[in-house]
Design a protein around this motif. Structure first.
Motif, short mmCIF file in Angstrom:
data_model
loop_
_atom_site.label_atom_id
_atom_site.label_comp_id
_atom_site.label_asym_id
_atom_site.label_seq_id
_atom_site.Cartn_x
_atom_site.Cartn_y
_atom_site.Cartn_z
N TYR A 239 12.57 62.64 31.63
CA TYR A 239 12.48 62.36 30.19
C TYR A 239 13.26 63.41 29.39
N THR A 282 2.92 67.17 29.33
CA THR A 282 2.93 65.75 28.97
C THR A 282 4.15 65.44 28.10
N ASP A 284 4.09 64.28 25.24
CA ASP A 284 3.75 64.71 23.88
C ASP A 284 4.09 66.18 23.66
N VAL A 323 12.49 56.11 25.68
CA VAL A 323 11.11 55.76 26.05
C VAL A 323 10.54 56.83 27.00
N PRO A 325 7.78 58.47 29.75
CA PRO A 325 6.98 57.90 30.84
C PRO A 325 5.55 57.64 30.36
N SER A 326 4.95 56.57 30.83
CA SER A 326 3.61 56.23 30.43
C SER A 326 2.58 57.06 31.19
N ARG A 327 1.34 57.04 30.71
CA ARG A 327 0.27 57.78 31.39
C ARG A 327 0.04 57.25 32.79
N SER A 328 0.16 55.94 32.93
CA SER A 328 -0.05 55.36 34.26
C SER A 328 1.02 55.81 35.25
N ASP A 329 2.26 55.98 34.75
CA ASP A 329 3.34 56.47 35.62
C ASP A 329 3.09 57.90 36.07
#
Length: 331
Positions: A239, A282, A284, A323, A325-329
């Motif tokens: 990211y 994270t 964030d 975009v 990475p999502s939490r699930s990733d």
């Protein structure tokens, strides 16, 4: 004073280390906030830069508390602070120090300059000549200074807080991009809000000359060691890399962020994460620091600048377009 930091383990951070770091970081910020009212976020950024072994550039108006911030930070870490008022006639030796011949001993003696401190306030850095500005470069990057062929270490920890006035540009020398890239972050204190101004005027928050230290310089070095051990998921590295590449591909940008900028964002995000009680970074955390770490490293296209485009606006748009990475990733 806080208790001795828990011992570092070479594998991963423990909850005790994370808790100690977060508690100590909050105590340092609280301590400085007694002097610099209503600017908690900027104080957090400044300590993030210090713990991450970086440096801070403040572009701000006169009288906003830049000197008070530097002095309060040095007192908080029980260190030494110095202030260099940059002027057109300032010489590199006025920053680094000079070697003087002592007639009594018949030997040359080194007289150290103000760069040998834990917190160095380089006030109005853009008023000095480029030759004098460059005297800071080795110290900022390597943590030492070479004078007459002899290398000497600066303070540990070591933080340069450089300031420049964004309004008055007559008689100034713009910092070159290579030198701007040496600063981990660029931020602004700004004027205090109405509530803080009223507290100052009422005298309930009179400027204190001396603050009680919160930690020792050695403990701050331990905090830097802990921050290095914060876990970064490969997807978060990806990211950060995509954010940096986006700055190079943006049509309004003539020169994007360097690899040094990507490394600075990673180091700062690690410190920011553990300062907020996490042992992992994270997306964030990256977003929270992207503007302060990346914007000043970009060179905008002249036409974009003429149209009123700012580096901060470009970073804001990139954060919307790239975009995370999502939490699930990341789980």
């Amino acid at each position: 004073m806080t208790p001795t930091p828990p011992a570092r383990t070479p594998v991963a951070l423990t909850p005790e280390q994370s808790d100690w770091f977060a508690t100590t970081f909050a105590m340092m910020v609280d301590n400085v906030e007694q002097v610099v009212l209503g600017k908690r976020h900027v104080i957090e950024l400044a300590f993030t830069a210090m713990v991450s072994e970086g440096h801070l550039l403040l572009e701000d108006f006169p009288g906003t508390g830049k000197t008070s911030l530097a002095r309060a930070m040095s007192q908080t870490v029980q260190g030494v602070s110095t202030r260099i008022q940059f002027t057109p006639d300032l010489l590199p030796g006025d920053v680094t120090g000079i070697t003087v011949y002592d007639q009594k001993t018949g030997e040359f003696e080194f007289h150290s300059g103000p760069i040998f401190a834990n917190v160095v306030l380089a006030d109005e850095i853009n008023r000095a000549s480029p030759k004098t500005q460059s005297a800071l470069l080795e110290a900022m990057e390597e943590g030492n200074v070479t004078v007459d062929g002899v290398t000497r270490a600066t303070g540990v920890p070591f933080l340069v807080i450089a300031t420049q006035n964004p309004i008055e540009q007559a008689g100034t020398y713009r910092l070159p991009e290579a030198q701007l890239d040496r600063f981990m972050m660029k931020a602004s204190l700004g004027y205090p809000d109405l509530a803080a101004t009223i507290r100052i005027l009422e005298g309930t928050a009179a400027i204190r000359q001396d603050l009680s230290p919160v930690i020792t310089p050695q403990a701050l070095v331990s905090m830097s060691d802990i921050a290095r051990g914060v876990f970064v998921n490969p997807l978060v590295y990806d990211y950060i890399g995509r954010l940096v590449e986006a700055t190079r591909d943006a049509r309004q940008v003539r020169m994007g962020v360097s690899v040094r900028g990507a490394r600075a964002l990673t180091k700062a995000a690690k410190t920011w994460a553990v300062a907020h009680g996490r042992v992992f970074v994270t997306p964030d955390d990256v977003k929270a620091l992207a503007e302060q770490v990346l914007a000043h490293r970009m060179v905008l296209d002249p036409e974009a600048e003429f149209d009123g485009v700012t580096a901060s606006a470009v970073i804001g748009q990139i954060l919307l377009d790239v975009v995370p990475p999502s939490r699930s990733d990341l789980a």
